[in-house]
Design a protein around this motif. Structure first.
Motif, PDB file in Angstrom:
ATOM      1  N   LYS A 431      -0.162 -20.392  -6.524  1.00  0.00           N
ATOM      2  CA  LYS A 431       0.814 -19.940  -7.604  1.00  0.00           C
ATOM      3  C   LYS A 431       1.636 -21.148  -7.958  1.00  0.00           C
ATOM      4  O   LYS A 431       1.949 -21.399  -9.104  1.00  0.00           O
ATOM      5  CB  LYS A 431       1.829 -19.136  -6.893  1.00  0.00           C
ATOM      6  CG  LYS A 431       1.306 -17.608  -7.223  1.00  0.00           C
ATOM      7  CD  LYS A 431       2.280 -16.585  -6.543  1.00  0.00           C
ATOM      8  CE  LYS A 431       3.464 -15.762  -7.443  1.00  0.00           C
ATOM      9  NZ  LYS A 431       4.017 -14.727  -6.536  1.00  0.00           N
ATOM     10  N   TRP A 432       1.882 -22.339  -6.881  1.00  0.00           N
ATOM     11  CA  TRP A 432       2.661 -23.398  -7.469  1.00  0.00           C
ATOM     12  C   TRP A 432       2.066 -24.320  -8.572  1.00  0.00           C
ATOM     13  O   TRP A 432       2.631 -24.839  -9.578  1.00  0.00           O
ATOM     14  CB  TRP A 432       3.097 -24.082  -6.263  1.00  0.00           C
ATOM     15  CG  TRP A 432       4.092 -25.326  -6.497  1.00  0.00           C
ATOM     16  CD1 TRP A 432       5.170 -25.085  -6.930  1.00  0.00           C
ATOM     17  CD2 TRP A 432       3.552 -26.761  -6.415  1.00  0.00           C
ATOM     18  NE1 TRP A 432       5.625 -26.716  -6.861  1.00  0.00           N
ATOM     19  CE2 TRP A 432       4.579 -27.517  -6.454  1.00  0.00           C
ATOM     20  CE3 TRP A 432       2.296 -27.359  -6.071  1.00  0.00           C
ATOM     21  CZ2 TRP A 432       4.692 -28.971  -6.640  1.00  0.00           C
ATOM     22  CZ3 TRP A 432       2.308 -28.764  -6.310  1.00  0.00           C
ATOM     23  CH2 TRP A 432       3.487 -29.539  -6.547  1.00  0.00           C
ATOM     24  N   LEU A 433       0.729 -24.381  -8.389  1.00  0.00           N
ATOM     25  CA  LEU A 433      -0.083 -25.177  -9.375  1.00  0.00           C
ATOM     26  C   LEU A 433      -0.363 -24.269 -10.543  1.00  0.00           C
ATOM     27  O   LEU A 433      -1.131 -24.704 -11.431  1.00  0.00           O
ATOM     28  CB  LEU A 433      -1.355 -25.499  -8.621  1.00  0.00           C
ATOM     29  CG  LEU A 433      -1.416 -26.411  -7.664  1.00  0.00           C
ATOM     30  CD1 LEU A 433      -2.530 -26.694  -6.945  1.00  0.00           C
ATOM     31  CD2 LEU A 433      -0.879 -27.828  -8.376  1.00  0.00           C
ATOM     32  N   ARG A 434       0.268 -23.015 -10.739  1.00  0.00           N
ATOM     33  CA  ARG A 434      -0.113 -22.079 -11.912  1.00  0.00           C
ATOM     34  C   ARG A 434      -1.593 -21.993 -12.136  1.00  0.00           C
ATOM     35  O   ARG A 434      -2.178 -22.172 -13.390  1.00  0.00           O
ATOM     36  CB  ARG A 434       0.645 -22.665 -12.937  1.00  0.00           C
ATOM     37  CG  ARG A 434       2.006 -22.145 -13.107  1.00  0.00           C
ATOM     38  CD  ARG A 434       2.837 -22.778 -14.246  1.00  0.00           C
ATOM     39  NE  ARG A 434       3.005 -21.931 -15.327  1.00  0.00           N
ATOM     40  CZ  ARG A 434       3.932 -22.019 -15.961  1.00  0.00           C
ATOM     41  NH1 ARG A 434       4.921 -22.856 -16.036  1.00  0.00           N
ATOM     42  NH2 ARG A 434       3.859 -21.157 -17.268  1.00  0.00           N
ATOM     43  N   LEU A 437      -4.623 -16.520 -13.324  1.00  0.00           N
ATOM     44  CA  LEU A 437      -4.839 -15.175 -12.635  1.00  0.00           C
ATOM     45  C   LEU A 437      -6.279 -14.839 -13.130  1.00  0.00           C
ATOM     46  O   LEU A 437      -6.749 -15.012 -14.294  1.00  0.00           O
ATOM     47  CB  LEU A 437      -3.768 -14.331 -13.385  1.00  0.00           C
ATOM     48  CG  LEU A 437      -2.412 -14.246 -12.976  1.00  0.00           C
ATOM     49  CD1 LEU A 437      -1.581 -13.419 -13.765  1.00  0.00           C
ATOM     50  CD2 LEU A 437      -2.139 -13.889 -11.607  1.00  0.00           C
ATOM     51  N   LEU A 438      -7.054 -14.155 -12.495  1.00  0.00           N
ATOM     52  CA  LEU A 438      -8.269 -13.651 -12.791  1.00  0.00           C
ATOM     53  C   LEU A 438      -8.308 -11.922 -12.624  1.00  0.00           C
ATOM     54  O   LEU A 438      -8.487 -11.544 -11.407  1.00  0.00           O
ATOM     55  CB  LEU A 438      -9.348 -14.287 -11.891  1.00  0.00           C
ATOM     56  CG  LEU A 438      -9.491 -15.771 -11.757  1.00  0.00           C
ATOM     57  CD1 LEU A 438     -10.507 -16.289 -10.600  1.00  0.00           C
ATOM     58  CD2 LEU A 438      -9.939 -16.349 -12.850  1.00  0.00           C
ATOM     59  N   THR A 669      -1.949 -30.202 -23.319  1.00  0.00           N
ATOM     60  CA  THR A 669      -2.616 -30.170 -22.065  1.00  0.00           C
ATOM     61  C   THR A 669      -3.723 -30.677 -21.936  1.00  0.00           C
ATOM     62  O   THR A 669      -4.138 -31.470 -20.697  1.00  0.00           O
ATOM     63  CB  THR A 669      -2.705 -28.544 -21.611  1.00  0.00           C
ATOM     64  OG1 THR A 669      -1.336 -27.797 -22.065  1.00  0.00           O
ATOM     65  CG2 THR A 669      -2.932 -28.410 -20.272  1.00  0.00           C
ATOM     66  N   LEU A 670      -4.588 -30.759 -22.955  1.00  0.00           N
ATOM     67  CA  LEU A 670      -6.095 -31.236 -22.935  1.00  0.00           C
ATOM     68  C   LEU A 670      -5.838 -32.590 -22.772  1.00  0.00           C
ATOM     69  O   LEU A 670      -6.554 -33.379 -22.020  1.00  0.00           O
ATOM     70  CB  LEU A 670      -7.060 -30.557 -23.914  1.00  0.00           C
ATOM     71  CG  LEU A 670      -8.221 -31.378 -23.826  1.00  0.00           C
ATOM     72  CD1 LEU A 670      -9.091 -30.754 -22.553  1.00  0.00           C
ATOM     73  CD2 LEU A 670      -9.066 -30.784 -25.286  1.00  0.00           C
ATOM     74  N   PHE A 672      -3.306 -34.570 -21.807  1.00  0.00           N
ATOM     75  CA  PHE A 672      -2.695 -34.918 -20.547  1.00  0.00           C
ATOM     76  C   PHE A 672      -4.018 -34.807 -19.567  1.00  0.00           C
ATOM     77  O   PHE A 672      -4.164 -35.651 -18.668  1.00  0.00           O
ATOM     78  CB  PHE A 672      -1.576 -33.597 -20.261  1.00  0.00           C
ATOM     79  CG  PHE A 672      -0.931 -34.169 -18.923  1.00  0.00           C
ATOM     80  CD1 PHE A 672      -1.134 -33.223 -17.892  1.00  0.00           C
ATOM     81  CD2 PHE A 672      -0.273 -35.144 -18.714  1.00  0.00           C
ATOM     82  CE1 PHE A 672      -0.247 -33.343 -16.450  1.00  0.00           C
ATOM     83  CE2 PHE A 672       0.408 -35.633 -17.267  1.00  0.00           C
ATOM     84  CZ  PHE A 672       0.304 -34.752 -16.509  1.00  0.00           C
ATOM     85  N   ASN A 676      -5.177 -37.994 -17.431  1.00  0.00           N
ATOM     86  CA  ASN A 676      -5.258 -38.279 -15.918  1.00  0.00           C
ATOM     87  C   ASN A 676      -6.483 -38.665 -15.332  1.00  0.00           C
ATOM     88  O   ASN A 676      -6.836 -39.413 -14.335  1.00  0.00           O
ATOM     89  CB  ASN A 676      -4.624 -36.934 -15.215  1.00  0.00           C
ATOM     90  CG  ASN A 676      -3.308 -36.759 -15.149  1.00  0.00           C
ATOM     91  OD1 ASN A 676      -2.479 -37.376 -14.337  1.00  0.00           O
ATOM     92  ND2 ASN A 676      -2.567 -36.191 -16.164  1.00  0.00           N
TER      93      ASN A 676
END
Lengths: 685, 298
Positions: A431-434, A437-438, A669-670, A672, A676
């Motif tokens: 959950k912390w890493l978000r 949900l599946l 997001t992509l 980012f 990384n």
């Protein structure tokens, strides 16, 4: 007998199948764990419940599928099932050493292998026996047989691993005699297919009485209720007696190390009043009609999975509760769940009457519901396939798809969505890493969209293009199709149709058209358009919003004749009329796929006004035009999301304002993630 | 060690140009790789109301929809583009790390150092790749052996424990090799070594001989990176991404996080330089000179 009386006492729907045993077995078997063999002797009692005279018998010898590489099963699977390969040193087979009519003729020499499906002369999974005299309508036949079954190293449901043994499809099993017209059949005959890579099973209902002798230290689980256990200290064996009435099969397991746990499903405790009331209202029934009986739950667990016992029971309870409430009470007294050990995963995820196999892992993450879903799914097969004994060879979607459809609803209701598990040093960071949900329904659609689109949904199981097509059509596409039908009919109508189907056809062998007939009867609608396209066909459903225009109406330029002979005028410049603008708006909706289905369209204008249109979807496109004081703001095809089979939801809608926020978010997001990735790459070099 | 780390931290100020060039290169390459994907997403979802729902919750079915019906021939092109971008990053890293180390060591400016050490560092990267592949292959081979050894077992936990340990060993080996090759770069800059093999073995040998004094500071800086990630993720979870403003704030925050990560990289290289001088015996004939006022100058 008590169980049979209980079964017969179940509420009988008009037109419901009357439960009667057709093929009953009394089997004495001894398991030799060192040789991996089962020495067996059985008496088959068969009732010819057809109007035909039957001159032959046909039996399945399923274990011969694992005899060598030339079997139809091995050729079709390349020696692999669900990603697990055959052991080249541990083959399996079954030899029928003798066969005779009880008190009569010896039939041993009359046995011959046949290959009704693919003419593969090397396949030995079906035998035919010519009877000395035909059995007339209503006639009863008793056949005594002796056989030796050699279990393979387990990779395809049945076999051994270490001291674990799971015997499924281990005895000579009679095919099903089908009279002309039964399940749409043109001529009477035996329905006794070879064992194919993608097929499962089909058999008549009967009563089973099985005596199993195993080494005394072995813990045994099996179909039905354990009636007795006698230990022979001298021989160091234990002999179990299991009985079960009105089932289509018998399987058992034996392993010395099982942890045997028992709990009782107590409906007073497990079924909240509110849930029963909710389902009763949905079905239009009295709450008392949804009363569920107590059920004994037996779990045979591996020692290293001891900590997951409650999870296993929870999943069983969820299945018993929801399948029972929605379709009808589970009619048997027991349900046994087997947890295969590590290395025997091929035995997991399988159903037999009152006996299912699950499978879990060591340190299974709490947010990963795969093993729980497996238990709920396999329990669900008690309804679709064990109680409604459809022909899994010929109509695999009728059990897999129905079970998948129902199981997904239960999982979403009882468990909520899964998450991809991620733990670090024992800390769950999902959950912390978000991590996403599946949702279970979404995952069905993932399977449907990702699968190949080359076959009709309904096909003989071995005639699909490949294993992936079989899996997609039998499971996920079938589940999405049923869910789409639910959306089309409405939840209430679908729920009532499903319950009627179960109540009418339990202890029977319905076909796809029988199911369609029930749905049409309950809904009061003709549904050939749905079933012909989506079940018996392969039509792709895809609607999209085409052109959308909103053009301000301006004064026309040019030469205009006067009204009623008045003066001709010429206009070369547009003037501001001072009136509020009007817009000529048009929306085109296109049918990109081949499937034709009626669909609703919502057109929303910038002043808040909405127009609804119903399109029959027959032609390839339709255009709607409006003259309004506002532009079109957005358009939505199928606003109620009825058609889950639509392969693209994205093109079902259009809005004037571009999705800048979404694209900025996704693009940022992509970028980012890629930054990384590149920085990590740079760090390594 | 603490003193070295503190000095190294201060010294990173000499390599500001390296920091911003590293960030710019990573960003440019990421944007290049992301552009076709974003263009495809724009074509598929750009005017669809579905996109609004997807910003609130990821739907795997929507992703599959896009993959099957929206991507077209993109995947093949994307793979080629991504491979090209990764190779470009390898080359860029060779240049940037050369420039950064040259500045940190007072051996010249960023651009001069980048050009001077580019080919040497590129050869070193290839040599490091051989070490990584060897380490990973050895561990994979051992894992295969574990599967074979436990093939008859009816319990999962023994093989699971061993394989988890092997995974951890693989990560450790990759990390030690990475640190070793950072010290190899130091050798090339400080000693002027030209041979990738000589520098590579020297760097790895140095790390293995002085494991505590080389790996402990690297581990400390890595831990700082983990803490930084913790702060980032916690802050990221605060937002709900409904508004464009929160989205833009998030993007800014992500870039800040990245810059700080790159700064940690510089800190690590600076520490390597200092540790090499402090620990190596006999001392390098080209011991780190006193800080010169190079700053961002060429």
């Amino acid at each position: 007998m008590r169980a049979a009386a209980a079964l017969l006492a179940l509420p009988m729907l008009a037109g419901a199948v009357e439960p009667k045993p057709v093929a009953s077995y009394e089997i004495r078997a001894q398991l030799d764990p060192t040789q991996r063999t089962i020495q067996g002797a059985q008496t088959l009692t068969w009732v010819n419940d057809s109007p035909d005279r039957v001159a032959t018998l046909q039996f399945h010898l399923y274990l011969n599928a694992f005899k060598n590489e030339k079997s139809t099963f091995f050729r079709g699977s390349d020696g692999e099932l669900r990603g697990i390969g055959a052991d080249q040193k541990n083959w399996g087979y079954i030899d029928v050493t003798s066969m005779r009519l009880a008190g009569g003729a010896d039939l041993t020499s009359r046995m011959r292998f046949i290959q009704p499906d693919d003419r593969n002369a090397d396949d030995q999974t079906v035998i035919e026996v010519a009877l000395p005299a035909a059995v007339g309508p209503g006639g009863l036949l008793r056949v005594e047989m002796e056989f030796v079954s050699k279990l393979p190293k387990v990779y395809a449901r049945t076999g051994f691993h270490g001291t674990f043994h799971l015997a499924g499809q281990w005895f000579p099993k009679l095919g099903v005699w089908e009279t002309a017209g039964f399940r749409g059949r043109a001529e009477a005959g035996w329905n006794c297919h070879q064992f194919h890579a993608n097929s499962e099973f089909y058999a008549n209902f009967g009563n089973y009485r099985v005596t199993l002798t195993v080494p005394r230290e072995y813990v045994v689980g099996a179909t039905g209720e354990e009636k007795s256990r006698v230990v022979d200290e001298k021989a160091r064996t234990a002999t179990y007696l299991f009985e079960q009435e009105m089932v289509t099969d018998f399987a058992f397991t034996a392993q010395p190390g099982f942890i045997r746990l028992e709990q009782e499903f107590d409906p007073e405790r497990e079924v909240p009043r509110a849930e029963r009331a909710e389902v009763a209202q949905l079905l239009g029934l009295e709450e008392s009609a949804l009363a569920l009986p107590r059920t004994r739950m037996i779990v045979l667990l591996q020692p290293e999975h001891r900590g997951q016992a409650e999870r296993q029971f929870r999943a069983l309870k969820a299945g018993i509760k929801w399948y029972g409430l929605m379709y009808g009470a589970y009619p048997h007294r027991t349900i046994t769940l087997v947890d295969p050990p590590h290395g025997a995963e091929g035995a997991g995820g399988m159903e037999y009457p009152t006996f299912i196999t699950g499978g879990t892992g060591w340190r299974e993450a709490a947010t990963n519901f795969f093993s729980d879903e497996t238990v709920v799914h396999e329990f669900g097969h008690q309804y679709f396939k064990e109680l409604i004994a459809t022909n899994e060879f010929e109509e695999p979607w009728l059990d897999e798809g129905f079970t998948q459809y129902t199981t997904t609803k239960i999982m979403d209701r009882e468990y909520g969505p899964s998450r991809i598990p991620f733990t670090l040093f024992g800390v769950n960071l999902t959950k912390w890493l978000r991590l996403p949900l599946l949702r279970h329904w979404s995952m069905n659609r993932v399977g449907y969209l990702g699968g190949p689109v080359v076959d009709d949904l309904q096909r003989f199981s071995w005639e699909y293009y490949d294993g992936a097509s079989y899996a997609n059509n039998a499971y996920t596409r079938a589940a999405v199709t049923l869910r789409t039908l639910e959306r089309v009919l409405g939840l209430e109508v679908m729920a009532r149709a499903m319950r009627t189907y179960f109540e009418r056809w339990r202890f029977g062998h319905p076909s796809s058209r029988d199911f369609q007939a029930v749905v049409e009867e309950v809904s009061g609608r003709k549904l050939d358009w749905f079933f012909d396209q989506f079940v018996f066909g392969n039509r792709l459903l895809d609607y999209r919003v085409g052109q959308v225009e909103s053009r301000e109406v301006e004064e026309a330029l040019g030469v205009f004749d006067g009204v009623e002979g008045g003066e001709r005028t010429t206009r070369t410049e547009r003037m501001d009329s001072g009136r509020p603008p009007q817009y000529e708006c048009s929306v085109s909706i296109r049918r990109v796929g081949d499937a034709q289905a009626p669909v609703r369209v919502t057109i929303h204008f910038s002043d808040g006004h909405e127009e609804q249109r119903e399109w029959d979807g027959q032609y390839r496109w339709v255009r709607y035009t409006f003259l309004r004081p506002a532009r079109i703001e957005w358009v939505q095809v199928d606003p109620d999301l009825q058609y889950l089979l639509d392969v693209s939801f994205a093109n079902n809608s259009w809005q004037a304002e571009p999705q800048t926020k979404a694209l900025t978010h996704w693009g940022g997001t992509l970028v980012f993630w890629l930054q990384n990735l590149l920085v990590w790459t740079g760090a390594l070099v | 060690m603490i003193g070295i780390l503190l000095e190294a931290r201060i010294q990173t100020g000499r390599a500001k140009r390296a920091l911003w060039v590293m960030w710019a290169v990573a960003t440019a390459l990421a944007v290049l790789a992301a552009a076709p994907v974003v263009a495809s997403l724009s074509r598929y979802f750009g005017h669809s109301r579905m996109a609004t729902r997807l910003t609130l919750e990821f739907d795997p079915a929507a992703a599959m929809e896009w993959i099957r019906h929206g991507l077209g021939e993109l995947p093949v092109a994307m793979m080629a583009l991504l491979a090209g971008v990764v190779l470009a990053m390898v080359a860029a890293s060779a240049f940037v790390s050369g420039g950064a180390l040259a500045q940190l060591a007072g051996r010249g400016g960023f651009w001069q150092g980048g050009g001077q050490f580019f080919w040497r560092f590129l050869r070193l990267a290839v040599f490091a790749g051989i070490f990584y592949m060897t380490a990973v292959s050895l561990v994979a081979w051992a894992a295969g052996g574990v599967d074979h050894w436990f093939r008859g077992s009816m319990e999962e936990w023994p093989s699971a424990v061993v394989k988890t340990s092997l995974d951890a060993l693989a990560l450790l080996l990759v990390w030690v090799i990475a640190v070793g090759f950072d010290y190899a770069k130091v050798r090339m800059v400080v000693d002027g070594t030209r041979s990738a093999a000589v520098a590579g073995f020297a760097g790895l040998g140095f790390v293995l001989r002085h494991a505590w004094r080389t790996l402990a500071p690297a581990a400390f800086i890595a831990l700082c990176g983990a803490v930084l990630f913790g702060f980032y993720q916690t802050a990221y979870n605060v937002f709900d991404y409904r508004g464009l403003r929160t989205i833009l704030i998030t993007i800014a925050g992500q870039q800040l996080y990245l810059v700080l990560r790159l700064w940690l990289r510089l800190w690590h290289w600076s520490a390597c330089l200092r540790i090499d001088v402090a620990v190596r015996r006999p001392a390098s004939p080209w011991a780190l000179a006193e800080p010169e006022p190079y700053g961002d100058n060429i």
